[in-house]
Scaffold this active site. Structure first.
Site, mmCIF file in Angstrom:
data_model
loop_
_atom_site.group_PDB
_atom_site.id
_atom_site.type_symbol
_atom_site.label_atom_id
_atom_site.label_comp_id
_atom_site.label_asym_id
_atom_site.label_seq_id
_atom_site.Cartn_x
_atom_site.Cartn_y
_atom_site.Cartn_z
ATOM 1 N N GLU A 162 37.349 34.911 42.279
ATOM 2 C CA GLU A 162 38.330 34.039 41.433
ATOM 3 C C GLU A 162 37.649 32.242 41.750
ATOM 4 O O GLU A 162 37.492 31.630 40.723
ATOM 5 C CB GLU A 162 39.667 33.850 41.764
ATOM 6 C CG GLU A 162 40.387 32.930 40.888
ATOM 7 C CD GLU A 162 41.917 32.879 41.349
ATOM 8 O OE1 GLU A 162 42.804 33.258 40.244
ATOM 9 O OE2 GLU A 162 42.149 32.894 42.247
ATOM 10 N N ARG A 186 34.686 31.455 42.702
ATOM 11 C CA ARG A 186 33.356 31.159 42.191
ATOM 12 C C ARG A 186 33.516 30.750 40.834
ATOM 13 O O ARG A 186 32.651 30.349 40.056
ATOM 14 C CB ARG A 186 32.416 32.517 42.465
ATOM 15 C CG ARG A 186 31.746 32.445 43.737
ATOM 16 C CD ARG A 186 31.074 33.839 44.071
ATOM 17 N NE ARG A 186 32.314 34.831 44.582
ATOM 18 C CZ ARG A 186 32.182 36.062 44.498
ATOM 19 N NH1 ARG A 186 31.030 36.662 44.053
ATOM 20 N NH2 ARG A 186 33.140 36.940 44.961
ATOM 21 N N ASN A 219 40.601 40.590 48.081
ATOM 22 C CA ASN A 219 41.320 39.164 48.854
ATOM 23 C C ASN A 219 41.539 39.190 50.295
ATOM 24 O O ASN A 219 41.426 38.491 51.064
ATOM 25 C CB ASN A 219 42.506 39.087 48.038
ATOM 26 C CG ASN A 219 42.148 38.301 46.761
ATOM 27 O OD1 ASN A 219 42.090 36.986 46.912
ATOM 28 N ND2 ASN A 219 42.029 38.846 45.570
#
Length: 307
Positions: free
Chosen positions: A103, A105, A137
């Protein structure tokens, strides 16, 4: 966002995701065979340049905050050298793509004015996408302790994983998983202090033996107001758990010196279990008393002792 400094050491990024890939291999193979002769590059898992505007945010994302300064720094890096590591997406029925991993990037590429971003396509189900996102994550260093706690809780709730299985999937030890999950017992206001960085992971764990929400909140307010260290917080909590009682029997007991090794072992057990612990020792013989106030604490204790 300030990153907590006392979070247990993580293993290298990628092991958890790799453990998931064998589980979805059959799904990927079936999707590839059913597709109308996809390009060889897609079958090989090579990245494609996909328009950033055709990618939708992942609804299973566990990160709730993005550090704007760090995002700007990443955007500047992408402007200069491009995206070094491709993001991971899955195709949607409407012709768009949904983000699985990467996310920051993706957001930084938009901030840098990039029209496309390198992405690897994965044919996975909703459930597989959610699990891959949460695990990815949890392996990153930029999640705050509360985000990690909620991610572990979701893995257990959505996929019925035990703490041992969660540890294996994310490359962490079981004790770390248990400690993160305990943070969810904290009052909402205290969780907010942990999420904002006002309290570290170590501070939050030191407050858990208090158990009473109102007492925890008052203690947290004092800890932040006085800028206590984790060690000072632990001592303060111990003082709240063991207030001085002016009775003759206790006054007499106070005259007897306490073995420093016994006291240290007691403190270590309380920090590790997040529960009130008392060790009664006399000439190398005695007993260990662990107090709990809810069945969840008892279950956690049994799992920790069994492990």
């Amino acid at each position: 966002m300030t990153t907590a400094t006392e979070i247990p050491k993580r293993r290298a990024l990628g092991k958890g995701l790799e453990s998931l890939l064998p589980r979805v291999q059959a799904t990927v193979t079936a999707a590839v065979e059913a597709a109308p002769k996809p390009p060889a590059a897609e079958v090989a898992g090579k990245p494609h340049e996909i328009p950033v505007g055709e990618i939708d945010r992942n609804p299973y994302q566990t990160r709730s905050r993005v550090n704007e300064q760090q995002l700007t720094e990443l955007a500047n890096s992408i402007s200069a050298t491009g995206v070094v590591q491709p993001i991971v997406v899955r195709p949607l029925p409407n012709g768009r793509f949904q983000l699985i991993a990467g996310e920051r990037r993706w957001l930084a590429s938009q901030k840098a004015g990039k029209e496309t971003v390198p992405a690897i396509l994965r044919q996975v189900s909703d459930e597989q996408a959610m699990e891959m996102t949460i695990v990815e994550n949890l392996q990153r260093a930029d999640l705050n302790p509360m985000e990690q706690a909620r991610a572990f809780e979701r893995l257990g709730r959505e996929f019925k994983l035990t703490q041992e299985h969660m540890a294996q999937r994310t490359g962490k030890d079981r004790a770390s998983v248990s400690n993160f999950l305990r943070l969810l017992r904290l009052p909402t206001e205290v969780q907010g202090k942990v999420e904002s960085g006002d309290l570290s992971f170590g501070h939050a764990r030191a407050l858990l033996p208090l158990e009473n929400p109102e007492t925890i909140l008052k203690a947290a307010q004092k800890v932040t107001a006085l800028s206590m260290s984790v060690r000072q917080t632990e001592s303060y909590v111990q003082g709240l758990l063991n207030p001085e009682k002016k009775t003759k029997s206790e006054d007499k007991a106070k005259e007897m010196p306490v073995d420093p090794n016994v006291r240290e072992a007691q403190d270590r057990l309380q920090r590790s279990l997040g529960l009130k612990v008392r060790i009664e020792d006399k000439n190398g013989r005695g007993r260990v008393i662990i107090e709990y106030s809810r069945l969840e604490d008892f279950d956690t204790l049994l799992e920790a002792l069994g492990n």
